[in-house]
Design an enzyme around this catalytic site. Structure first.
Site, PDB file in Angstrom:
ATOM      1  N   ARG A  53       0.801  -1.223   0.000  1.00 40.31           N
ATOM      2  CA  ARG A  53       0.000   0.000   0.000  1.00 40.31           C
ATOM      3  C   ARG A  53       0.837   1.278   0.000  1.00 40.31           C
ATOM      4  O   ARG A  53       0.586   2.195  -0.797  1.00 40.31           O
ATOM      5  CB  ARG A  53      -0.933   0.032   1.227  1.00 40.31           C
ATOM      6  CG  ARG A  53      -2.196  -0.760   1.059  1.00 40.31           C
ATOM      7  CD  ARG A  53      -2.597  -1.366   2.393  1.00 40.31           C
ATOM      8  NE  ARG A  53      -1.612  -2.368   2.752  1.00 40.31           N
ATOM      9  CZ  ARG A  53      -1.682  -3.644   2.356  1.00 40.31           C
ATOM     10  NH1 ARG A  53      -2.720  -4.054   1.696  1.00 40.31           N
ATOM     11  NH2 ARG A  53      -0.729  -4.514   2.661  1.00 40.31           N
ATOM     12  N   THR A  54       1.796   1.374   0.898  1.00 40.85           N
ATOM     13  CA  THR A  54       2.496   2.651   1.057  1.00 40.85           C
ATOM     14  C   THR A  54       3.238   3.014  -0.223  1.00 40.85           C
ATOM     15  O   THR A  54       3.107   4.125  -0.748  1.00 40.85           O
ATOM     16  CB  THR A  54       3.453   2.586   2.262  1.00 40.85           C
ATOM     17  OG1 THR A  54       2.714   2.127   3.390  1.00 40.85           O
ATOM     18  CG2 THR A  54       4.057   3.945   2.563  1.00 40.85           C
ATOM     19  N   LYS A  82      26.364  -4.036  -1.103  1.00 43.80           N
ATOM     20  CA  LYS A  82      27.840  -3.893  -1.100  1.00 43.80           C
ATOM     21  C   LYS A  82      28.317  -3.188   0.154  1.00 43.80           C
ATOM     22  O   LYS A  82      29.490  -2.862   0.277  1.00 43.80           O
ATOM     23  CB  LYS A  82      28.273  -3.079  -2.329  1.00 43.80           C
ATOM     24  CG  LYS A  82      27.843  -3.655  -3.656  1.00 43.80           C
ATOM     25  CD  LYS A  82      28.223  -2.683  -4.781  1.00 43.80           C
ATOM     26  CE  LYS A  82      27.406  -2.920  -6.020  1.00 43.80           C
ATOM     27  NZ  LYS A  82      27.439  -1.762  -6.933  1.00 43.80           N
ATOM     28  N   ARG A 103      11.190   3.652   3.640  1.00 42.99           N
ATOM     29  CA  ARG A 103      10.760   2.639   4.625  1.00 42.99           C
ATOM     30  C   ARG A 103      11.993   1.839   4.999  1.00 42.99           C
ATOM     31  O   ARG A 103      12.760   1.414   4.134  1.00 42.99           O
ATOM     32  CB  ARG A 103       9.694   1.709   4.065  1.00 42.99           C
ATOM     33  CG  ARG A 103       9.420   0.562   5.036  1.00 42.99           C
ATOM     34  CD  ARG A 103       8.216  -0.235   4.717  1.00 42.99           C
ATOM     35  NE  ARG A 103       6.993   0.508   4.980  1.00 42.99           N
ATOM     36  CZ  ARG A 103       5.784  -0.018   4.897  1.00 42.99           C
ATOM     37  NH1 ARG A 103       5.649  -1.289   4.555  1.00 42.99           N
ATOM     38  NH2 ARG A 103       4.712   0.708   5.146  1.00 42.99           N
ATOM     39  N   HIS A 131       4.684   5.855  11.525  1.00 40.11           N
ATOM     40  CA  HIS A 131       4.210   5.733  10.141  1.00 40.11           C
ATOM     41  C   HIS A 131       3.240   6.900   9.916  1.00 40.11           C
ATOM     42  O   HIS A 131       2.027   6.729   9.823  1.00 40.11           O
ATOM     43  CB  HIS A 131       3.511   4.380   9.964  1.00 40.11           C
ATOM     44  CG  HIS A 131       3.303   3.941   8.545  1.00 40.11           C
ATOM     45  ND1 HIS A 131       3.445   4.786   7.459  1.00 40.11           N
ATOM     46  CD2 HIS A 131       2.952   2.733   8.024  1.00 40.11           C
ATOM     47  CE1 HIS A 131       3.193   4.111   6.345  1.00 40.11           C
ATOM     48  NE2 HIS A 131       2.884   2.859   6.662  1.00 40.11           N
TER      49      HIS A 131
HETATM   50  N1   CP Z   1      -0.397  -0.001   5.719  1.00 36.60           N
HETATM   51  C1   CP Z   1       0.829  -0.275   5.215  1.00 36.60           C
HETATM   52  O1   CP Z   1       1.823   0.341   5.602  1.00 36.60           O
HETATM   53  O2   CP Z   1       0.827  -1.251   4.274  1.00 36.60           O
HETATM   54  P1   CP Z   1       2.120  -1.739   3.465  1.00 36.60           P
HETATM   55  O3   CP Z   1       3.045  -2.380   4.481  1.00 36.60           O
HETATM   56  O4   CP Z   1       1.610  -2.691   2.441  1.00 36.60           O
HETATM   57  O5   CP Z   1       2.761  -0.518   2.882  1.00 36.60           O
END
Ligand code: CP
Length: 301
Positions: A53-54, A82, A103, A131
């Site tokens: 999603r993100t 590396k 991320r 998040h």
């Molecule tokens: N909600 C969320 O962060 O989903 P993903 O881990 O799929 O990005």
């Protein structure tokens, strides 16, 4: 606003302004209207951990606004393999683009990146930390589904220790006079560093049924297997909560269930077609909300 590392980087006024803009952008998010607000701009998506999603909603948001994306979803295909440090990688990538979504499995990674980047760093999830863009879309969804953000009763269920979405969301909801119900096994309780900062009423519970009828929103989370240092500890709490449609007979008719997704087994699929299930609409809302944020960060006047 330069970087968005924590939800604390956004005050209530900025949050409300982003949610209002996200609402205006819904037709663009759905592809019914065109925009070139970010034409010529480039977004980097650097994902050192899996995501559906993100990453994809950021990329969709950028492209719906006329911009383009570069990035990676598999760090093993980058010079990370590396031995390149995160700082060095971000210094490079920030020169290749106008903003970076990062991320990373390590808590604090986005903060570190923001210290070496010339362009906005957006935290797409740092370990068990924060998040913040998930929180923005969670707030947007609550407002769309319930009609308001103030004075609600919100239950957070599941892995409150390692679930970064509930850390950011608790901090954000505290600004809206929310009563929070933290429902988890004892070993997965909300960390003190989150509860110590809360100014409104909150309580802890191990069973859902005793509080379900009071809730306006139930925010369910997956038990984060990947964050447990010892898999035996995970096995002791796996499957602790399973929500099905029968259980929801005890909920208010307008109560909504949110989940950042992915789910494993904590929400049965028989809930999906009930009036309570808002989690797939919530996942879509990532697009207009991230569009609003990208416009604000790199869209100019
Ligand atoms: N909600 C969320 O962060 O989903 P993903 O881990 O799929 O990005």
């Amino acid at each position: 606003m330069k970087h968005v590392v924590s939800i604390e980087d956004l005050d209530k006024k900025s949050i409300m302004s982003l949610l209002k803009r996200a609402s205006e952008l819904l037709p663009v998010a759905k592809g019914k209207k065109k925009s070139d607000k970010l034409k010529g701009k480039i977004l980097s998506t650097c994902f050192f951990e899996p995501s559906t999603r993100t990453r994809l909603s950021f990329e969709s948001a950028m492209q719906r606004l006329g911009g383009s994306c570069i990035g990676f979803a598999d760090p093993s295909a980058t010079s990370h393999l590396k031995g390149e440090t995160l700082s060095d990688a971000i210094r490079m990538v920030s020169g290749y683009s106008d903003a970076v979504v990062l991320r990373h499995p390590r808590e604090g990674a986005a903060m570190l990146a923001s210290e070496v980047s010339d362009v906005p760093i957006i935290n797409g999830g740092d370990g068990a930390g924060q998040h913040p863009t998930q929180t923005l879309l969670d707030l947007f969804t609550i407002k769309e589904e319930i009609g308001k953000l103030e004075n609600l009763k919100v239950g957070m269920l599941g892995d409150l220790r390692y679930g970064r979405t509930v850390h950011s969301l608790s901090q954000a909801l505290d600004r809206f006079n929310t009563k929070l119900y933290f429902i988890s096994p004892e070993s997965l309780a909300m960390p003190d560093h989150v509860t110590d900062e809360l100014t409104n009423d909150w309580s802890t519970h191990q069973d859902l049924e005793s509080v379900l009828g009071e809730l306006d929103v139930l925010y369910v989370t997956r038990i984060q297997k990947e964050r447990f240092p010892d898999v035996e500890d995970y096995k002791r709490v796996a499957g602790a909560y399973r929500i099905n449609s029968e259980l929801l007979n005890g909920a208010k008719p307008k109560m909504r269930i949110l989940h950042p997704l992915p789910r494993v087994d904590e929400i049965s699929t028989d809930v999906d077609n009930t009036k309570h299930a808002a989690y797939f609409r919530q996942a879509f809302n990532g697009i207009p909300v991230r569009m609003a944020l990208l416009e604000k960060l790199i869209g100019g006047k």
